[in-house]
Design an enzyme around this catalytic site. Sequence first.
Site, PDB file in Angstrom:
ATOM      1  N   TYR A   1      -2.751  42.633  43.637  1.00  0.00           N
ATOM      2  CA  TYR A   1      -1.578  43.448  43.964  1.00  0.00           C
ATOM      3  C   TYR A   1      -0.988  44.192  42.768  1.00  0.00           C
ATOM      4  CZ  TYR A   1       0.596  39.008  42.487  1.00  0.00           C
ATOM      5  OH  TYR A   1       0.944  37.868  41.802  1.00  0.00           O
TER       6      TYR A   1
ATOM      7  N   ARG B   1       5.984  38.962  33.923  1.00  0.00           N
ATOM      8  CA  ARG B   1       5.085  37.829  34.164  1.00  0.00           C
ATOM      9  C   ARG B   1       3.648  38.277  33.895  1.00  0.00           C
ATOM     10  NH1 ARG B   1       4.142  36.599  39.985  1.00  0.00           N
ATOM     11  NH2 ARG B   1       2.070  37.401  39.531  1.00  0.00           N
TER      12      ARG B   1
ATOM     13  N   HIS C   1       0.895  34.168  39.333  1.00  0.00           N
ATOM     14  CA  HIS C   1       2.031  33.344  39.752  1.00  0.00           C
ATOM     15  C   HIS C   1       1.724  31.860  39.561  1.00  0.00           C
ATOM     16  CE1 HIS C   1       5.471  31.915  41.985  1.00  0.00           C
ATOM     17  NE2 HIS C   1       4.663  31.173  42.717  1.00  0.00           N
TER      18      HIS C   1
END
Length: 448
Positions: free
Chosen positions: A335, A322, A326
């Site tokens: 993160y 990805r 998100h």
Amino acid sequence: MIRTLRASPAVYAALRGCRRVGTTAQLPGPGHAHGHLPASTSPITSKLHFFNSVMEGGKQIPTYRVIDGAGQPLEGAVVPEEIDEALARRIYENMVQLPILDDILYNLQRQGRIVFYMTAYGEEAAIIGSAAALAPDDEVLAQYRESGVLLWRGWGFDNVMNQCFGTHLDVCGKGKQMPVHYGSKELHYHTISSPLATQIPQAAGVGYALKRDPARRGKNCAVVYFGEGAASEGDFHAGMLLASTIPSPTMFIARNNGFAISTPSSEQYYGDGIAARGPGYGIHTIRVDGNDVLAVYSAVKEARRLCLEEGRGVLVETMTYRVGHHSTSDDSFAYRPRKEVEDRKRLDNPIVRFRLFMEARGWWSKDEEEALTKRVKQEVMTAYKKAETLPKPELSEMFTEVYGGEEPWNLREQREELKRLVWKYGEAWEPWKSELKKHKGGGKDLLD
């Protein structure tokens, strides 16, 4: 020379190879002197031996790939014979339009023109490769990054924009749903639902309904997309169990993109990914390089054949990454290192990989790339500008098609309450006047 076959033996072998392979225990010698369990073919052994892998010797499940990062077929790889220039160009053009569409809608959200958005950066091959391998009337239950499946089936940018802006031309939910919650009955794409993983057991039920329908039995399957994070939900196991035991022709496509929002896949499971779970349910399983569009196409096409032939579930795990956040509500650099993302974009880009494959065959050129990019940008911007000027649905549409059958009492009460408020404030209070002007009919339809 590249060998081409209609059905890939490599894919078939990989799928068959995962069938009920779940033991690395050392079995008794020839003849199984101790016999086996009643009503079972499990041989009796006197050796105490635990196992934790579906592969012999505790090895990891292999990942099926056709072309490498430079767009060159691997030694022994089989390129499907149907991948001619015309089909390759269509696949590539659909892959290219996804990040262009994502760029524009992501920026529109940042400008406050839409309230939410989710991109598919880095997962173009997994989405378009699978879409190309399905029949146009296979039933799709997606998660939220699979708009490419709809676009492959001809949905168009106008429908995308009308849904994201919630205009009166929104054919999905008439402005009731969040952006990217697409759906199309005509294109067999079930409307997206926000709660995580609910579509997985529903897909198994859809597959069972197809199996019971004489007109569609053996012709269509249900296809459900989900991320590796969703596979941590109980709904995943319920869906897999139903599709394997009832059984139902349902294809489970797990997009293992490395992150469930901020939780890395290494914290999602301790076993060998999602593919390791398939044999536990007795269904054919394959792990595929999700950044190789030809591998995804081949695997999904063969998975579909098995699904229809045996009438039970098949699991396909696509290994990808990805690249984007998100959603527009997330900052993934909180993160994961920015350098990690940039390196993956540069070193393992699914669009670049397939473009190199096409260029090596003389099927694509730099001039065509520039023309395609320019055309798609123009089409997306045209659709956006048109949608932004359109009114929202009539106010009364808020209460229609929420439930099937007789309208429940609570909706009737809410309609009457809103009607009273419109009478009271619609012409007297500026905030209400301003908001009602955004709706087709200005709210008068509710008062009629």
